[in-house]
Design an enzyme around this catalytic site. Structure first.
Site, short mmCIF file in Angstrom:
data_model
loop_
_atom_site.label_atom_id
_atom_site.label_comp_id
_atom_site.label_asym_id
_atom_site.label_seq_id
_atom_site.Cartn_x
_atom_site.Cartn_y
_atom_site.Cartn_z
N ASN A 1 -1.87 -0.35 7.10
CA ASN A 1 -1.31 -1.64 7.51
C ASN A 1 -0.44 -2.26 6.42
O ASN A 1 -0.22 -3.46 6.38
CB ASN A 1 -2.43 -2.58 7.97
CG ASN A 1 -3.49 -2.76 6.90
OD1 ASN A 1 -3.30 -2.36 5.75
ND2 ASN A 1 -4.60 -3.37 7.27
N HIS B 1 -1.67 -5.57 1.28
CA HIS B 1 -2.90 -6.31 1.02
C HIS B 1 -2.52 -7.72 0.58
O HIS B 1 -1.57 -7.90 -0.18
CB HIS B 1 -3.74 -5.66 -0.09
CG HIS B 1 -4.84 -6.59 -0.54
ND1 HIS B 1 -6.04 -6.69 0.14
CD2 HIS B 1 -4.90 -7.50 -1.55
CE1 HIS B 1 -6.79 -7.62 -0.46
NE2 HIS B 1 -6.12 -8.13 -1.49
N TYR C 1 -12.15 -3.26 -3.56
CA TYR C 1 -12.74 -3.29 -2.22
C TYR C 1 -14.27 -3.28 -2.29
O TYR C 1 -14.92 -2.74 -1.39
CB TYR C 1 -12.24 -2.11 -1.39
CG TYR C 1 -10.81 -2.25 -0.89
CD1 TYR C 1 -10.42 -3.34 -0.11
CD2 TYR C 1 -9.86 -1.28 -1.19
CE1 TYR C 1 -9.11 -3.46 0.36
CE2 TYR C 1 -8.54 -1.39 -0.72
CZ TYR C 1 -8.18 -2.48 0.05
OH TYR C 1 -6.89 -2.59 0.52
N GLU D 1 -8.90 -10.97 -7.79
CA GLU D 1 -7.98 -9.83 -7.64
C GLU D 1 -6.83 -9.89 -8.64
O GLU D 1 -6.39 -8.86 -9.15
CB GLU D 1 -7.46 -9.79 -6.19
CG GLU D 1 -8.59 -9.46 -5.20
CD GLU D 1 -8.20 -9.68 -3.73
OE1 GLU D 1 -7.03 -10.04 -3.46
OE2 GLU D 1 -9.07 -9.49 -2.86
N LYS E 1 0.84 -1.20 0.00
CA LYS E 1 0.00 0.00 0.00
C LYS E 1 0.88 1.25 0.00
O LYS E 1 2.08 1.17 0.26
CB LYS E 1 -0.93 -0.06 1.22
CG LYS E 1 -1.86 -1.29 1.19
CD LYS E 1 -2.83 -1.31 2.38
CE LYS E 1 -3.68 -2.59 2.32
NZ LYS E 1 -4.72 -2.61 3.39
O1 CDP Z 1 -6.83 -6.27 4.64
P1 CDP Z 1 -7.66 -7.18 5.51
O2 CDP Z 1 -8.32 -8.31 4.74
O3 CDP Z 1 -6.88 -7.67 6.69
O4 CDP Z 1 -8.82 -6.27 6.15
P2 CDP Z 1 -10.31 -5.92 5.65
O5 CDP Z 1 -11.21 -6.04 6.83
O6 CDP Z 1 -10.67 -6.69 4.42
O7 CDP Z 1 -10.21 -4.37 5.27
C1 CDP Z 1 -9.58 -3.94 4.10
C2 CDP Z 1 -8.69 -2.76 4.43
O8 CDP Z 1 -9.49 -1.64 4.83
C3 CDP Z 1 -7.73 -2.98 5.61
O9 CDP Z 1 -6.57 -3.69 5.26
C4 CDP Z 1 -7.46 -1.57 6.08
O10 CDP Z 1 -6.45 -0.94 5.28
C5 CDP Z 1 -8.80 -0.86 5.79
N1 CDP Z 1 -9.65 -0.72 7.00
C6 CDP Z 1 -9.89 0.53 7.53
O11 CDP Z 1 -9.39 1.52 6.99
N2 CDP Z 1 -10.69 0.68 8.64
C7 CDP Z 1 -11.27 -0.39 9.23
N3 CDP Z 1 -12.04 -0.24 10.30
C8 CDP Z 1 -11.04 -1.67 8.69
C9 CDP Z 1 -10.23 -1.82 7.58
#
Ligand code: CDP
Ligand code: MG
Length: 153
Positions: free
Chosen positions: A112, A115, A49, A126, A9
């Site tokens: 974080n 991805h 997303y 994807e 990212k």
């Molecule tokens: O990336 P991952 O699958 O671990 O998490 P996700 O629940 O699928 O969410 C996608 C991305 O959205 C995350 O990796 C974060 O960068 C972002 N996110 C966020 O900005 N705020 C949240 N409360 C949860 C996720």
């Protein structure tokens, strides 16, 4: 063999962590079979997303993910989807285990760093979003005999 879609990212690139993160995937024995520096457009962000568009934090996520270049890649290896997800760690850097990439480098739920696809269906979807077939270059690593026993995948 599995393939998984990974991207670094914009925070990874801005913080000069790309090399160190990619090195961890290489060290594990995963094959990089596609890679590019690119910018995520709002349209691409919404496609990638799609499951999160309705969330109240989506707009903030879109601003973050489109806010600078990313490095997208396809990693190949046995059980690569699960292996890479575990290497990346839990979504929130504050709770991700310390040995994971997010656990080592992130103190944020949004920023974080990495991805990684979360299952076979999303990996396929994807990979199709980020790469054309001619951008994918699978190959047999010359160190293969020293990565796994001949009877293993
Ligand atoms: O990336 P991952 O699958 O671990 O998490 P996700 O629940 O699928 O969410 C996608 C991305 O959205 C995350 O990796 C974060 O960068 C972002 N996110 C966020 O900005 N705020 C949240 N409360 C949860 C996720
Ligand atoms: Mg996810």
């Amino acid at each position: 063999m599995e393939r998984t879609l990974v991207f670094l990212k914009p925070d990874s690139i801005q913080r000069r962590l790309a090399g160190r993160i990619i090195a961890q995937f290489e060290d594990k024995g995963l094959n990089i079979i596609a890679m590019k520096l690119m910018r995520v457009s709002p349209d691409l962000a919404r496609r990638h997303y799609a499951e999160h568009i309705k969330k109240d934090w989506y707009q903030e996520l879109e601003t973050f993910i489109t806010g600078g270049p990313i490095v997208a890649m396809i990693l190949e290896g046995p059980e690569a989807i699960r292996v890479v997800r575990e290497m990346v760690g839990a979504t929130n850097g504050l709770t991700a285990v310390p040995g994971s990439i997010r656990g080592q480098f992130s103190s944020s739920r949004q920023m974080n760093l990495v991805h990684a696809s979360d299952g076979p269906d999303s990996a396929l979807r994807e990979i199709g979003i980020f790469f054309d077939t001619e951008e994918i270059h699978s190959y047999e690593p010359t160190i293969r005999p020293w990565l796994r026993a001949p009877t293993e995948e």
